[in-house]
Design an enzyme around this catalytic site. Structure first.
Site, PDB file in Angstrom:
ATOM      1  N   PHE A  35     -20.728 -76.774  -5.735  1.00 56.41           N
ATOM      2  CA  PHE A  35     -20.478 -75.629  -4.790  1.00 56.41           C
ATOM      3  C   PHE A  35     -20.390 -75.824  -3.434  1.00 56.41           C
ATOM      4  CE2 PHE A  35     -22.367 -71.606  -7.704  1.00 56.41           C
ATOM      5  CZ  PHE A  35     -20.707 -71.798  -8.375  1.00 56.41           C
ATOM      6  N   HIS A 121     -29.411 -71.350 -15.747  1.00 57.77           N
ATOM      7  CA  HIS A 121     -28.354 -70.585 -14.972  1.00 57.77           C
ATOM      8  C   HIS A 121     -27.344 -70.017 -16.018  1.00 57.77           C
ATOM      9  CE1 HIS A 121     -29.613 -71.806 -10.791  1.00 57.77           C
ATOM     10  NE2 HIS A 121     -30.258 -71.152 -11.435  1.00 57.77           N
ATOM     11  N   CYS A 132     -26.129 -54.950 -25.004  1.00 56.57           N
ATOM     12  CA  CYS A 132     -26.523 -55.401 -26.454  1.00 56.57           C
ATOM     13  C   CYS A 132     -26.569 -56.627 -26.961  1.00 56.57           C
ATOM     14  CB  CYS A 132     -25.507 -54.364 -27.576  1.00 56.57           C
ATOM     15  SG  CYS A 132     -24.268 -55.168 -27.620  1.00 56.57           S
TER      16      CYS A 132
HETATM   17  P1  NAD Z   1     -24.729 -77.724  -5.098  1.00 58.43           P
HETATM   18  O1  NAD Z   1     -23.217 -77.770  -5.273  1.00 58.43           O
HETATM   19  O2  NAD Z   1     -25.252 -76.703  -4.250  1.00 58.43           O
HETATM   20  O3  NAD Z   1     -25.034 -79.174  -4.965  1.00 58.43           O
HETATM   21  C1  NAD Z   1     -24.573 -80.199  -5.487  1.00 58.43           C
HETATM   22  C2  NAD Z   1     -24.895 -81.582  -4.815  1.00 58.43           C
HETATM   23  O4  NAD Z   1     -24.771 -82.694  -5.524  1.00 58.43           O
HETATM   24  C3  NAD Z   1     -24.699 -81.558  -3.465  1.00 58.43           C
HETATM   25  O5  NAD Z   1     -25.644 -81.830  -2.563  1.00 58.43           O
HETATM   26  C4  NAD Z   1     -23.696 -82.940  -3.406  1.00 58.43           C
HETATM   27  O6  NAD Z   1     -23.880 -83.791  -2.409  1.00 58.43           O
HETATM   28  C5  NAD Z   1     -24.138 -83.688  -4.682  1.00 58.43           C
HETATM   29  N1  NAD Z   1     -23.260 -84.539  -5.383  1.00 58.43           N
HETATM   30  C6  NAD Z   1     -21.866 -83.872  -5.862  1.00 58.43           C
HETATM   31  N2  NAD Z   1     -21.556 -84.957  -6.865  1.00 58.43           N
HETATM   32  C7  NAD Z   1     -22.509 -86.070  -6.654  1.00 58.43           C
HETATM   33  C8  NAD Z   1     -22.327 -87.523  -7.279  1.00 58.43           C
HETATM   34  N3  NAD Z   1     -21.183 -87.725  -7.873  1.00 58.43           N
HETATM   35  N4  NAD Z   1     -23.380 -88.266  -7.106  1.00 58.43           N
HETATM   36  C9  NAD Z   1     -24.425 -87.874  -6.410  1.00 58.43           C
HETATM   37  N5  NAD Z   1     -24.462 -86.444  -5.589  1.00 58.43           N
HETATM   38  C10 NAD Z   1     -23.460 -85.816  -5.732  1.00 58.43           C
HETATM   39  O7  NAD Z   1     -25.059 -77.517  -6.639  1.00 58.43           O
HETATM   40  P2  NAD Z   1     -26.516 -77.104  -7.333  1.00 58.43           P
HETATM   41  O8  NAD Z   1     -27.789 -77.592  -6.573  1.00 58.43           O
HETATM   42  O9  NAD Z   1     -26.468 -77.268  -8.810  1.00 58.43           O
HETATM   43  O10 NAD Z   1     -26.443 -75.373  -7.113  1.00 58.43           O
HETATM   44  C11 NAD Z   1     -25.473 -74.724  -7.071  1.00 58.43           C
HETATM   45  C12 NAD Z   1     -25.344 -73.637  -8.396  1.00 58.43           C
HETATM   46  O11 NAD Z   1     -23.869 -73.825  -8.708  1.00 58.43           O
HETATM   47  C13 NAD Z   1     -26.294 -73.963  -9.670  1.00 58.43           C
HETATM   48  O12 NAD Z   1     -26.872 -72.706  -9.849  1.00 58.43           O
HETATM   49  C14 NAD Z   1     -25.298 -74.062 -10.804  1.00 58.43           C
HETATM   50  O13 NAD Z   1     -25.397 -72.857 -11.774  1.00 58.43           O
HETATM   51  C15 NAD Z   1     -23.937 -73.722 -10.390  1.00 58.43           C
HETATM   52  N6  NAD Z   1     -22.638 -74.670 -10.503  1.00 58.43           N
HETATM   53  C16 NAD Z   1     -22.518 -75.224 -11.664  1.00 58.43           C
HETATM   54  C17 NAD Z   1     -21.411 -76.138 -12.058  1.00 58.43           C
HETATM   55  C18 NAD Z   1     -21.512 -76.996 -13.392  1.00 58.43           C
HETATM   56  O14 NAD Z   1     -21.925 -76.311 -14.170  1.00 58.43           O
HETATM   57  N7  NAD Z   1     -20.940 -77.968 -13.453  1.00 58.43           N
HETATM   58  C19 NAD Z   1     -20.585 -76.329 -10.912  1.00 58.43           C
HETATM   59  C20 NAD Z   1     -20.555 -75.567  -9.904  1.00 58.43           C
HETATM   60  C21 NAD Z   1     -21.759 -74.864  -9.455  1.00 58.43           C
HETATM   61 ZN    ZN Z   2     -22.719 -54.372 -26.339  1.00 60.66          ZN
END
Ligand code: NAD
Ligand code: ZN
Length: 249
Positions: A35, A121, A132
Protein backbone atom coordinates in the site's frame (compact mmCIF):
# COMPACT_ATOMS: atom_id res chain seq x y z
CA UNK A 1 24.02 -6.92 5.63
CA UNK A 2 26.08 -10.05 6.46
CA UNK A 3 26.44 -8.76 10.03
CA UNK A 4 22.70 -8.17 10.26
CA UNK A 5 21.93 -11.68 9.07
CA UNK A 6 24.41 -13.10 11.57
CA UNK A 7 22.74 -11.07 14.34
CA UNK A 8 19.32 -12.36 13.28
CA UNK A 9 20.66 -15.91 13.28
CA UNK A 10 21.92 -15.47 16.83
CA UNK A 11 18.57 -14.14 17.99
CA UNK A 12 16.82 -17.08 16.36
CA UNK A 13 19.23 -19.55 17.95
CA UNK A 14 18.63 -18.03 21.38
CA UNK A 15 14.84 -18.05 20.99
CA UNK A 16 12.60 -20.86 22.17
CA UNK A 17 9.32 -19.44 20.91
CA UNK A 18 9.33 -16.93 18.10
CA UNK A 19 6.44 -15.20 16.41
CA UNK A 20 6.52 -13.72 12.92
CA UNK A 21 4.34 -10.71 12.13
CA UNK A 22 3.94 -9.89 8.45
CA UNK A 23 2.66 -7.02 6.34
CA UNK A 24 2.20 -6.37 2.66
CA UNK A 25 5.99 -6.05 2.23
CA UNK A 26 6.52 -9.81 2.43
CA UNK A 27 4.35 -10.30 -0.65
CA UNK A 28 5.84 -7.64 -2.96
CA UNK A 29 8.48 -10.14 -4.07
CA UNK A 30 5.56 -12.32 -5.20
CA UNK A 31 4.32 -9.48 -7.41
CA UNK A 32 1.54 -8.17 -5.16
CA UNK A 33 1.92 -4.43 -4.65
CA UNK A 34 1.88 -3.12 -1.07
CA UNK A 35 0.00 0.00 0.00
CA UNK A 36 2.45 2.58 1.20
CA UNK A 37 5.57 2.11 -0.89
CA UNK A 38 6.09 4.71 -3.63
CA UNK A 39 4.93 2.01 -6.08
CA UNK A 40 2.15 0.84 -3.75
CA UNK A 41 -1.57 0.81 -4.45
CA UNK A 42 -2.22 4.08 -2.67
CA UNK A 43 -0.07 5.94 -5.07
CA UNK A 44 -3.02 5.24 -7.40
CA UNK A 45 -6.28 4.81 -5.43
CA UNK A 46 -7.64 5.63 -1.99
CA UNK A 47 -9.05 2.87 0.20
CA UNK A 48 -12.82 2.43 0.40
CA UNK A 49 -14.16 2.85 3.93
CA UNK A 50 -16.43 0.14 5.34
CA UNK A 51 -19.20 2.66 6.00
CA UNK A 52 -19.18 3.76 2.35
CA UNK A 53 -19.23 0.17 1.14
CA UNK A 54 -22.29 -0.62 3.23
CA UNK A 55 -24.09 2.64 2.47
CA UNK A 56 -23.62 2.89 -1.27
CA UNK A 57 -24.11 0.59 -4.23
CA UNK A 58 -21.72 2.83 -6.21
CA UNK A 59 -18.89 2.24 -3.75
CA UNK A 60 -19.64 -1.48 -3.77
CA UNK A 61 -19.45 -1.50 -7.54
CA UNK A 62 -16.13 0.37 -7.38
CA UNK A 63 -14.79 -2.09 -4.77
CA UNK A 64 -15.71 -5.11 -6.91
CA UNK A 65 -14.25 -3.50 -10.02
CA UNK A 66 -10.93 -3.04 -8.20
CA UNK A 67 -11.11 -6.54 -6.79
CA UNK A 68 -11.69 -8.20 -10.17
CA UNK A 69 -9.03 -6.06 -11.86
CA UNK A 70 -6.52 -7.05 -9.18
CA UNK A 71 -7.58 -10.69 -9.22
CA UNK A 72 -5.19 -12.00 -11.87
CA UNK A 73 -2.21 -10.59 -9.93
CA UNK A 74 -3.44 -12.28 -6.76
CA UNK A 75 -4.09 -15.56 -8.52
CA UNK A 76 -0.72 -15.62 -10.22
CA UNK A 77 1.15 -14.91 -7.00
CA UNK A 78 3.15 -17.68 -5.39
CA UNK A 79 5.02 -17.77 -2.08
CA UNK A 80 8.51 -16.23 -2.38
CA UNK A 81 11.80 -16.79 -0.55
CA UNK A 82 10.59 -14.83 2.48
CA UNK A 83 7.43 -16.91 2.81
CA UNK A 84 9.47 -20.09 2.36
CA UNK A 85 11.93 -19.08 5.07
CA UNK A 86 9.07 -18.39 7.49
CA UNK A 87 7.47 -21.73 6.60
CA UNK A 88 10.73 -23.48 7.36
CA UNK A 89 10.96 -21.82 10.79
CA UNK A 90 7.43 -22.98 11.52
CA UNK A 91 8.21 -26.51 10.36
CA UNK A 92 11.29 -26.62 12.57
CA UNK A 93 9.22 -25.60 15.56
CA UNK A 94 11.12 -22.34 16.01
CA UNK A 95 8.16 -20.18 15.09
CA UNK A 96 4.91 -20.90 16.82
CA UNK A 97 2.56 -18.53 15.06
CA UNK A 98 2.49 -16.21 12.07
CA UNK A 99 0.36 -13.13 12.62
CA UNK A 100 -0.40 -11.49 9.31
CA UNK A 101 -2.08 -8.34 8.09
CA UNK A 102 -2.07 -9.81 4.61
CA UNK A 103 -5.16 -11.01 2.86
CA UNK A 104 -3.46 -12.92 0.05
CA UNK A 105 -3.33 -16.44 1.52
CA UNK A 106 0.38 -16.86 0.65
CA UNK A 107 1.40 -18.11 4.11
CA UNK A 108 -1.11 -20.93 3.72
CA UNK A 109 0.19 -21.57 0.20
CA UNK A 110 3.72 -21.86 1.61
CA UNK A 111 2.59 -24.87 3.65
CA UNK A 112 2.01 -23.33 7.09
CA UNK A 113 -0.94 -25.02 8.79
CA UNK A 114 -4.02 -22.83 9.15
CA UNK A 115 -3.98 -23.19 12.94
CA UNK A 116 -0.61 -21.44 13.10
CA UNK A 117 -1.71 -18.47 10.99
CA UNK A 118 -3.63 -15.55 12.45
CA UNK A 119 -5.23 -13.33 9.81
CA UNK A 120 -5.88 -9.95 11.40
CA UNK A 121 -7.41 -8.39 8.30
CA UNK A 122 -9.21 -11.38 6.89
CA UNK A 123 -8.75 -13.02 3.51
CA UNK A 124 -9.50 -11.78 -0.01
CA UNK A 125 -9.57 -15.20 -1.64
CA UNK A 126 -13.28 -15.59 -0.83
CA UNK A 127 -16.29 -13.46 0.13
CA UNK A 128 -19.07 -13.68 2.66
CA UNK A 129 -22.41 -12.15 3.61
CA UNK A 130 -22.01 -9.38 6.17
CA UNK A 131 -25.26 -10.43 7.88
CA UNK A 132 -25.47 -14.24 7.95
CA UNK A 133 -21.86 -15.13 7.14
CA UNK A 134 -22.70 -17.36 4.15
CA UNK A 135 -19.55 -17.97 2.13
CA UNK A 136 -19.33 -17.08 -1.59
CA UNK A 137 -16.52 -17.99 -3.98
CA UNK A 138 -14.95 -15.16 -5.97
CA UNK A 139 -15.29 -17.03 -9.29
CA UNK A 140 -19.05 -17.37 -8.89
CA UNK A 141 -19.42 -13.71 -8.00
CA UNK A 142 -17.33 -12.71 -10.97
CA UNK A 143 -19.56 -14.66 -13.35
CA UNK A 144 -22.64 -12.81 -12.09
CA UNK A 145 -20.75 -9.52 -12.21
CA UNK A 146 -19.71 -10.10 -15.81
CA UNK A 147 -23.25 -11.11 -16.74
CA UNK A 148 -25.31 -8.57 -14.77
CA UNK A 149 -22.77 -5.86 -13.98
CA UNK A 150 -23.31 -6.22 -10.24
CA UNK A 151 -22.53 -8.53 -7.36
CA UNK A 152 -25.97 -9.46 -6.04
CA UNK A 153 -26.99 -9.53 -2.40
CA UNK A 154 -26.97 -12.71 -0.30
CA UNK A 155 -29.19 -15.47 -1.67
CA UNK A 156 -30.11 -16.55 1.82
CA UNK A 157 -30.84 -13.31 3.64
CA UNK A 158 -30.45 -10.38 1.20
CA UNK A 159 -27.47 -9.15 3.18
CA UNK A 160 -24.55 -7.37 1.53
CA UNK A 161 -21.74 -9.56 0.22
CA UNK A 162 -18.15 -8.41 0.73
CA UNK A 163 -14.73 -10.01 0.38
CA UNK A 164 -13.81 -11.62 3.70
CA UNK A 165 -11.36 -8.82 4.45
CA UNK A 166 -11.37 -6.16 7.14
CA UNK A 167 -11.74 -2.68 5.63
CA UNK A 168 -10.86 0.60 7.26
CA UNK A 169 -13.72 1.46 9.59
CA UNK A 170 -14.74 -2.19 10.02
CA UNK A 171 -14.51 -3.99 13.36
CA UNK A 172 -11.52 -6.27 13.89
CA UNK A 173 -12.23 -10.02 14.06
CA UNK A 174 -12.36 -10.73 17.79
CA UNK A 175 -11.12 -14.32 17.72
CA UNK A 176 -8.11 -13.39 15.58
CA UNK A 177 -7.26 -10.46 17.86
CA UNK A 178 -7.35 -12.76 20.89
CA UNK A 179 -5.20 -15.41 19.24
CA UNK A 180 -2.71 -12.77 18.12
CA UNK A 181 -2.50 -11.38 21.63
CA UNK A 182 -1.95 -14.80 23.13
CA UNK A 183 0.75 -15.68 20.62
CA UNK A 184 2.46 -12.32 21.14
CA UNK A 185 2.54 -12.74 24.91
CA UNK A 186 3.99 -16.24 24.58
CA UNK A 187 6.84 -15.08 22.32
CA UNK A 188 10.42 -14.45 23.39
CA UNK A 189 11.30 -13.20 19.89
CA UNK A 190 8.98 -11.14 17.67
CA UNK A 191 9.98 -10.65 14.04
CA UNK A 192 8.24 -7.99 11.93
CA UNK A 193 8.51 -8.51 8.16
CA UNK A 194 7.40 -5.85 5.69
CA UNK A 195 5.01 -3.63 7.55
CA UNK A 196 4.95 0.14 7.77
CA UNK A 197 3.48 -0.35 11.27
CA UNK A 198 0.99 2.46 10.98
CA UNK A 199 -2.27 0.49 10.81
CA UNK A 200 -3.69 -0.02 14.30
CA UNK A 201 -4.65 -2.09 16.21
CA UNK A 202 -2.41 -4.51 14.26
CA UNK A 203 0.66 -2.33 14.78
CA UNK A 204 0.11 -2.56 18.53
CA UNK A 205 1.47 -6.12 18.67
CA UNK A 206 5.20 -5.40 18.29
CA UNK A 207 5.20 -2.88 21.19
CA UNK A 208 3.15 -5.38 23.24
CA UNK A 209 5.78 -8.06 22.60
CA UNK A 210 8.50 -5.62 23.61
CA UNK A 211 6.72 -4.63 26.83
CA UNK A 212 6.50 -8.36 27.56
CA UNK A 213 10.32 -8.50 27.23
CA UNK A 214 10.52 -10.29 23.91
CA UNK A 215 13.35 -9.35 21.58
CA UNK A 216 12.04 -7.35 18.64
CA UNK A 217 13.36 -7.53 15.06
CA UNK A 218 12.09 -5.35 12.20
CA UNK A 219 12.94 -6.15 8.58
CA UNK A 220 11.59 -3.47 6.27
CA UNK A 221 12.88 -1.44 3.32
CA UNK A 222 11.78 1.84 4.83
CA UNK A 223 12.22 3.05 8.41
CA UNK A 224 9.20 2.73 10.73
CA UNK A 225 8.17 4.64 13.84
CA UNK A 226 8.90 1.53 15.86
CA UNK A 227 12.52 1.12 14.74
CA UNK A 228 13.80 2.67 17.95
CA UNK A 229 11.97 0.02 19.99
CA UNK A 230 13.67 -2.82 18.17
CA UNK A 231 16.73 -4.83 19.18
CA UNK A 232 17.60 -5.31 15.52
CA UNK A 233 16.47 -3.31 12.48
CA UNK A 234 17.36 -4.43 8.96
CA UNK A 235 16.51 -2.14 6.05
CA UNK A 236 16.81 -4.70 3.26
CA UNK A 237 14.67 -7.02 1.18
CA UNK A 238 12.88 -9.71 3.17
CA UNK A 239 13.69 -12.58 0.80
CA UNK A 240 17.45 -12.02 1.04
CA UNK A 241 17.45 -11.37 4.77
CA UNK A 242 15.20 -14.24 5.84
CA UNK A 243 16.45 -16.61 3.16
CA UNK A 244 20.01 -15.85 4.26
CA UNK A 245 19.25 -16.22 7.96
CA UNK A 246 17.33 -19.45 7.62
CA UNK A 247 19.24 -20.99 4.73
CA UNK A 248 16.43 -21.07 2.20
CA UNK A 249 16.82 -20.24 -1.50
P1 NAD B 1 2.28 -1.16 3.93
O1 NAD B 1 2.11 -1.08 2.46
O2 NAD B 1 1.80 -0.06 4.75
O3 NAD B 1 3.84 -1.33 4.24
C1 NAD B 1 4.63 -2.27 3.59
C2 NAD B 1 6.07 -2.01 4.00
O4 NAD B 1 6.87 -3.05 3.46
C3 NAD B 1 6.64 -0.70 3.44
O5 NAD B 1 7.15 0.04 4.53
C4 NAD B 1 7.76 -1.14 2.48
O6 NAD B 1 8.89 -0.33 2.58
C5 NAD B 1 8.07 -2.53 2.95
N1 NAD B 1 8.47 -3.45 1.88
C6 NAD B 1 7.86 -3.66 0.68
N2 NAD B 1 8.46 -4.68 0.03
C7 NAD B 1 9.49 -5.09 0.81
C8 NAD B 1 10.49 -6.09 0.67
N3 NAD B 1 10.53 -6.91 -0.39
N4 NAD B 1 11.42 -6.23 1.67
C9 NAD B 1 11.38 -5.42 2.77
N5 NAD B 1 10.44 -4.47 2.95
C10 NAD B 1 9.51 -4.31 1.99
O7 NAD B 1 1.66 -2.54 4.39
P2 NAD B 1 1.12 -3.01 5.83
O8 NAD B 1 1.97 -2.47 6.91
O9 NAD B 1 0.89 -4.45 5.70
O10 NAD B 1 -0.29 -2.30 6.01
C11 NAD B 1 -1.17 -2.14 4.97
C12 NAD B 1 -2.48 -2.91 4.97
O11 NAD B 1 -2.58 -3.33 3.64
C13 NAD B 1 -2.62 -4.16 5.75
O12 NAD B 1 -3.68 -3.98 6.59
C14 NAD B 1 -3.00 -5.27 4.75
O13 NAD B 1 -4.23 -5.85 5.12
C15 NAD B 1 -3.19 -4.58 3.46
N6 NAD B 1 -2.56 -5.12 2.24
C16 NAD B 1 -2.33 -6.45 2.06
C17 NAD B 1 -1.71 -6.93 0.91
C18 NAD B 1 -1.48 -8.41 0.77
O14 NAD B 1 -2.25 -9.19 1.28
N7 NAD B 1 -0.42 -8.82 0.06
C19 NAD B 1 -1.28 -6.03 -0.08
C20 NAD B 1 -1.53 -4.66 0.11
C21 NAD B 1 -2.15 -4.23 1.28
ZN1 ZN C 1 -26.75 -13.65 4.17
Amino acid sequence: MTDDIAALRRLLAASRRAVVFTGAGISTESGIPDFRSPTGMWAKVKPIMFQDYVASAEWRAEAWKRKFEHEHTMRAAEPNRGHRAVARLVREGKVDAVITQNIDGLHQASGIPERQIVELHGNATYAHCLDCGERYEIDALRLAWERDGVVHDCLKCDGIIKTATVSFGQAMPEAAMLRAREATLAADLFIVLGSSLVVYPAAGFPPLAKRNRARLVIVNHEPTDQDELADLVIHHGIGDVMGGAVGVN
